[in-house]
Design a protein around this motif. Structure first.
Motif, PDB file in Angstrom:
ATOM      1  N   THR A  45      74.395  34.105  25.363  1.00 18.51           N
ATOM      2  CA  THR A  45      73.947  35.249  25.062  1.00 18.51           C
ATOM      3  C   THR A  45      72.306  35.295  25.079  1.00 18.51           C
ATOM      4  O   THR A  45      71.666  34.135  25.202  1.00 18.51           O
ATOM      5  N   ARG A  46      71.651  36.459  25.644  1.00 21.35           N
ATOM      6  CA  ARG A  46      70.441  36.620  25.760  1.00 21.35           C
ATOM      7  C   ARG A  46      69.560  36.211  24.397  1.00 21.35           C
ATOM      8  O   ARG A  46      68.530  35.842  24.870  1.00 21.35           O
TER       9      ARG A  46
ATOM     10  N   PHE B 183      72.736  30.143  37.178  1.00 21.04           N
ATOM     11  CA  PHE B 183      73.473  31.132  36.275  1.00 21.04           C
ATOM     12  C   PHE B 183      74.617  31.553  36.955  1.00 21.04           C
ATOM     13  O   PHE B 183      74.840  31.410  38.427  1.00 21.04           O
ATOM     14  N   GLU B 184      75.620  32.310  36.333  1.00 18.28           N
ATOM     15  CA  GLU B 184      76.927  32.919  36.720  1.00 18.28           C
ATOM     16  C   GLU B 184      77.683  32.010  37.847  1.00 18.28           C
ATOM     17  O   GLU B 184      77.559  32.083  38.953  1.00 18.28           O
TER      18      GLU B 184
ATOM     19  N   SER C 297      83.994  36.430  28.772  1.00 16.65           N
ATOM     20  CA  SER C 297      83.583  37.770  29.388  1.00 16.65           C
ATOM     21  C   SER C 297      84.751  38.317  30.127  1.00 16.65           C
ATOM     22  O   SER C 297      85.087  39.400  30.346  1.00 16.65           O
TER      23      SER C 297
ATOM     24  N   TYR D 137      76.775  35.510  29.620  1.00 15.34           N
ATOM     25  CA  TYR D 137      76.404  35.048  31.069  1.00 15.34           C
ATOM     26  C   TYR D 137      76.828  33.500  30.941  1.00 15.34           C
ATOM     27  O   TYR D 137      76.504  33.141  29.971  1.00 15.34           O
ATOM     28  N   SER D 138      77.135  33.120  32.240  1.00 11.59           N
ATOM     29  CA  SER D 138      77.461  31.541  32.393  1.00 11.59           C
ATOM     30  C   SER D 138      76.334  30.932  32.897  1.00 11.59           C
ATOM     31  O   SER D 138      75.398  31.474  33.779  1.00 11.59           O
ATOM     32  N   LYS D 139      76.212  29.738  32.253  1.00 16.92           N
ATOM     33  CA  LYS D 139      74.739  29.042  32.958  1.00 16.92           C
ATOM     34  C   LYS D 139      75.105  27.481  32.857  1.00 16.92           C
ATOM     35  O   LYS D 139      75.751  26.797  31.945  1.00 16.92           O
TER      36      LYS D 139
ATOM     37  N   ASP E 170      82.139  44.532  27.034  1.00 15.66           N
ATOM     38  CA  ASP E 170      81.274  44.087  27.875  1.00 15.66           C
ATOM     39  C   ASP E 170      80.417  43.184  26.520  1.00 15.66           C
ATOM     40  O   ASP E 170      79.886  43.699  25.671  1.00 15.66           O
TER      41      ASP E 170
END
Length: 368
Positions: free
Chosen positions: A309-310, A264-265, A204, A217-219, A213
């Protein structure tokens, strides 16, 4: 010496990037370079449990894992593959969701079926089943060393004529007029026609300046090592209800147990160590179902992160707004068993890009 021009650049030296490089080279795209900012397999691949299984909660991933079996069959003995079988625990209410998958897999030669509670309990005691649990057993499943697998694919790609470099940090993607031009690295600019982004959580950050975009997200991901006070030989376990997974470790004398986290993030540049609070929460929430869980049995672990990803399905596509950019990221901690299929599909996308460019160039030559 690092080339200054290549047909294809792959960013990311984990198991997904290495599979892509190998399959490109095997398909004849040997003027390809893989760039890794640190050491090969040093990111989420190094913190992976290395599970090799076919069944997933998403049918598309099940089919991708199935598609990758021939490649894993070819190399898994080089990657310390351990066949254990897999116990896949679901809520009984979700059984209809899996019926079609199991039938499809059985029709395609995979040894998989439901186990009754009594059948499971006479064979394994690693998980204490609840009345609402249903068990699926995949006989040929197991685990391998993803680091060895990554290096094996890279070595084979290099033997075919591709290149792979560690310690080369891609700082920016070069593009103009809607087309990929190359990358700016810590060792200077490298130009290319096609850029493949397989950099996990870093992806990203790299494409954001291009106005793209990814919705990723990073986790943080964490695995814990516990002394094994149950059975030495036991299957890998996926507990779909809680996202817990475990397998034998160190020859069965210990247990590797992965857990979801709520971090997260994350800071992608930080060195990560085991989070004690997350381990305590794991024990509190999942004992007595895993009645051997005890802080006194803990002797270490690993913590890393991945790009998520979601919908947890990953991103595998040509970026429509930038010619020559292919995204293969966001595998949400599940890239190992999908990596051969990802490599194959990326190679197909490369062929598609080249075909489209040939048609486009022919059209413009005709107009002239």
């Amino acid at each position: 010496m690092i080339k200054k021009h290549a047909d294809i650049i792959v960013i990311g030296g984990g198991i997904v990037g290495s599979s892509i490089l190998f399959q490109l080279a095997e398909a004849g795209y040997t003027n390809s370079i893989l760039l890794e900012k640190s050491k090969f397999a040093s990111g989420s691949t190094n913190a992976s449990g290395g599970f090799l299984r076919v069944l997933h909660n998403d049918f598309e991933h099940t089919k991708m894992a199935f598609e990758g079996l021939p490649e894993f069959d070819r190399i898994k003995m080089n990657c310390d593959f351990q066949k254990t079988g897999m116990v896949y625990v679901i809520n009984s209410d979700d059984k209809p969701k899996y019926d079609h998958q199991i039938e499809w897999l059985k029709n395609n030669g995979i040894s998989i079926d439901y186990l009754s509670s009594s059948e499971y309990e006479t064979w394994s005691n690693i998980v204490q089943l609840k009345n609402t649990d249903t068990v699926i057993y995949e006989q040929e499943a197991g685990y391998l060393d993803p680091v060895t697998c990554t290096n094996d694919w890279i070595n084979r790609a290099v033997e075919l004529g591709a290149e792979a470099h560690e310690g080369i940090n891609v700082q920016n993607i070069l593009f103009s007029d809607g087309e990929i031009k190359g990358v700016r690295t810590s060792f200077g600019d490298i130009y290319c026609n096609i850029l493949i982004l397989a950099a996990g959580a870093w992806s990203s950050r790299l494409v954001r300046p291009l106005g793209v975009d990814l919705g990723m997200y990073s986790k943080a991901i964490q695995i814990n090592f516990f002394e094994n006070q149950k059975q030495t030989a036991h299957p890998i376990v996926i507990d779909e209800k809680s996202d817990i997974y475990l397998r034998p470790h160190a020859g069965g004398s210990s247990i590797l147990m992965g857990q979801p986290t709520s971090e997260f993030e994350v800071n992608l540049e930080q060195d990560m160590s085991l989070n004690h609070e997350d381990t305590l929460q794991l024990i509190e929430q999942h004992n007595p179902q895993y009645n051997w869980l005890n802080i006194n049995n803990l002797f270490g672990g690993r913590r890393s992160f991945d790009g998520f990803t979601r919908d947890a399905k990953g991103i595998l596509k040509k970026e429509e707004t930038i010619d020559g950019l292919i995204i293969a990221s966001g595998w949400s901690g599940g890239g190992v068993k999908l990596s051969p299929s990802i490599g194959k599909k990326v190679t197909e996308l490369v062929e598609s890009v080249k075909k489209e460019r040939t048609i486009h160039e022919s059209f413009h030559r005709g107009r002239v």
